[in-house]
Design an enzyme around this catalytic site. Structure first.
Site, PDB file in Angstrom:
ATOM      1  N   HIS A 185      22.062   3.745  18.056  1.00  9.06           N
ATOM      2  CA  HIS A 185      22.346   2.893  19.219  1.00  9.06           C
ATOM      3  C   HIS A 185      23.757   2.376  19.052  1.00  9.06           C
ATOM      4  O   HIS A 185      24.010   1.435  18.316  1.00  9.06           O
ATOM      5  CB  HIS A 185      21.384   1.706  19.310  1.00  9.06           C
ATOM      6  CG  HIS A 185      21.783   0.735  20.403  1.00  9.06           C
ATOM      7  ND1 HIS A 185      21.429   0.927  21.706  1.00  9.06           N
ATOM      8  CD2 HIS A 185      22.537  -0.374  20.385  1.00  9.06           C
ATOM      9  CE1 HIS A 185      21.937  -0.054  22.442  1.00  9.06           C
ATOM     10  NE2 HIS A 185      22.621  -0.851  21.661  1.00  9.06           N
ATOM     11  N   ARG A 268      19.161  -3.004  29.438  1.00  9.92           N
ATOM     12  CA  ARG A 268      19.946  -3.396  30.610  1.00  9.92           C
ATOM     13  C   ARG A 268      19.745  -2.454  31.804  1.00  9.92           C
ATOM     14  O   ARG A 268      19.545  -2.898  32.932  1.00  9.92           O
ATOM     15  CB  ARG A 268      21.428  -3.358  30.200  1.00  9.92           C
ATOM     16  CG  ARG A 268      22.432  -3.718  31.257  1.00  9.92           C
ATOM     17  CD  ARG A 268      23.855  -3.439  30.733  1.00  9.92           C
ATOM     18  NE  ARG A 268      23.975  -3.725  29.319  1.00  9.92           N
ATOM     19  CZ  ARG A 268      24.187  -4.937  28.813  1.00  9.92           C
ATOM     20  NH1 ARG A 268      24.328  -5.960  29.609  1.00  9.92           N
ATOM     21  NH2 ARG A 268      24.264  -5.111  27.515  1.00  9.92           N
ATOM     22  N   CYS A 335      26.762 -30.468  29.382  1.00  8.21           N
ATOM     23  CA  CYS A 335      27.848 -31.302  28.892  1.00  8.21           C
ATOM     24  C   CYS A 335      28.702 -30.482  27.926  1.00  8.21           C
ATOM     25  O   CYS A 335      28.746 -30.752  26.722  1.00  8.21           O
ATOM     26  CB  CYS A 335      27.242 -32.535  28.231  1.00  8.21           C
ATOM     27  SG  CYS A 335      28.466 -33.799  27.983  1.00  8.21           S
ATOM     28  N   TYR A 371      19.123  -9.800  29.828  1.00 10.33           N
ATOM     29  CA  TYR A 371      19.814 -10.761  28.961  1.00 10.33           C
ATOM     30  C   TYR A 371      20.148 -12.056  29.714  1.00 10.33           C
ATOM     31  O   TYR A 371      21.179 -12.677  29.472  1.00 10.33           O
ATOM     32  CB  TYR A 371      21.079 -10.127  28.332  1.00 10.33           C
ATOM     33  CG  TYR A 371      20.742  -8.844  27.613  1.00 10.33           C
ATOM     34  CD1 TYR A 371      19.987  -8.863  26.453  1.00 10.33           C
ATOM     35  CD2 TYR A 371      21.128  -7.603  28.129  1.00 10.33           C
ATOM     36  CE1 TYR A 371      19.623  -7.685  25.811  1.00 10.33           C
ATOM     37  CE2 TYR A 371      20.769  -6.424  27.492  1.00 10.33           C
ATOM     38  CZ  TYR A 371      20.009  -6.475  26.337  1.00 10.33           C
ATOM     39  OH  TYR A 371      19.649  -5.316  25.707  1.00 10.33           O
TER      40      TYR A 371
END
Ligand code: PLP
Length: 392
Positions: A185, A268, A335, A371
């Site tokens: 991969h 994906r 924040c 993702y």
């Protein structure tokens, strides 16, 4: 502007029903992507991309098996109805929870580090499990849409270094294991010169492994198939992609004199375009020359822009090609200065063309089916966003 996966009316209803931020997935898009990958002997979904139970159930119903990278992912797959034999555990280590899970549910493994060979042999002796293993190899080079996702070469922690393959196969044989497949991969992208290198490496590595005592019958070309996040980006040439792997499989099968099963392992590609993140604008402000739309989704919902400078197109519900727009930075409520969705890979602001927005407008952050929710956190004591799969 990207087409939305569902009509604006449906998205508005979903936002009213479930609140925002909200992940919305379209089953139709996932079905289409699975259909496109027909021709491989097995499609193994890298469930790290999106392990929503309904997404897993849908993929299982389409005959897609899974790759799990942690004990938690193994449990998610089992809960969605996968049998242990349909799950491969792929990792560069066995943490203690993974060992525990594999003890309970012996399932196939794909080992990405040499030290895992003896550890797996010991586990198998005590609790059983398949004798056949896959080895994930780092061929010494890699590729990726960002440096942090490059999965090959010596700067990547992934895989067994190619020069250690012979030794690893011999160690596996000594432990009573059989290396029956190799996995690479290393991200393929749309770069076919790179893919040719990957395929050549696979062929050479198979021969090395076989000489050392492996019995290769499975090839896994990994994932990394790209999707066009930007308008105008080319789609992966699937005909060429498949041809490169099929020819490689054919050559290896001829050289070894046996049938070889060819797997592909995308995450994906199967789900990214099926999803969008719906978020509500809570206000717009001007800071010097920069116009900010502050929305209720933050990098705790979608980390990819903040983490990789990943690009996701953003559009407003109701916006069409003819709508007048102005450059707008879309920022979240956390924040943190880095809680911005419209940045480049260096973290510089990259405004997007959006209409004049006001509080209550809904924005779609596109191509967030992969993702997105799976990398979310509860930072700042925030709840996770709800997720909805729309089918039909
Ligand atoms: C072993 C393995 N397989 C498959 C994938 C899926 O990659 P992608 O979602 O880019 O196809 C990954 C991603 O990290 C991976 O590590």
């Amino acid at each position: 502007m990207k087409a939305r996966i569902l009509p604006d009316e449906t998205l508005r209803k979903l936002a009213a029903q479930h609140g925002t931020p909200l992940y919305v997935y379209s089953a139709a898009v996932i079905r289409e992507r699975v259909r496109e990958l027909g021709g491989f002997d097995r499609i193994r979904y890298a469930q790290k991309a999106n392990a929503h139970p309904e997404v897993l159930r849908l993929l299982r119903s389409l005959g897609v098996v899974v790759d799990a990278v942690s004990a938690g992912e193994v449990r998610q797959a089992l809960a969605a109805g996968y049998q242990p034999s349909e799950i491969v555990y792929t990792a560069d280590l066995f943490d203690r929870r993974a060992l525990e899970e594999l003890r309970r549910h012996p399932l196939p493994v794909n080992l990405g580090s040499d030290f895992m060979i003896e550890q797996y042999a010991e586990l198998r002796e005590k609790s059983g499990g398949p004798r056949d293993i896959l080895l994930r190899i780092n061929p010494g080079f890699g590729h990726g849409h960002a440096r942090k996702v490059n999965t090959g070469g010596e700067t990547s922690k992934h895989g067994i270094w190619f020069e250690q393959l012979r030794d690893c196969v011999q160690r596996a044989v000594r432990c009573g294991l059989r290396v029956h497949g190799l996995h690479l991969h290393i991200g393929s992208g749309t770069d076919f010169d790179h893919l040719v290198r990957v395929c050549q490496a696979m062929e050479q590595l198979c021969m090395v492994a076989e000489e050392a005592g492996a019995h290769i019958e499975v090839l896994s070309g990994g994932g990394g198939l790209p999707i066009p996040y930007r308008m105008g980006e080319p789609r992966l040439d699937l005909v060429r992609y498949k041809a490169a792997w099929m020819e490689t499989r054919q050559r290896i099968a001829q050289r070894l004199g046996r049938t070889i099963t060819l797997e592909v392992e995308p995450g994906r590609y199967l789900v990214a375009e099926s999803g969008l993140l719906l978020t509500e604008v809570r206000g717009v402000k001007q800071s010097g020359s920069v116009r900010y739309a502050i929305v209720d989704a933050g990098f705790h919902n979608l980390i990819r822009p903040a983490m990789y400078g990943a690009y996701h197109q953003i559009s407003a519900l109701g916006q069409t090609e003819r709508t007048a727009t102005r450059p707008t930075v879309v920022a979240g409520p956390r924040c943190e200065s880095g809680d911005v969705f419209t940045v480049d890979t260096l973290g510089h602001l990259l405004p997007q063309a959006l209409p004049d927005l006001t509080c209550g407008d809904l924005l779609c952050i596109h191509d967030t089916g992969a993702y997105g929710a799976s990398m979310a956190s509860t930072y700042n004591a925030q709840p996770l966003a709800a997720e909805v799969l729309v089918d039909g």
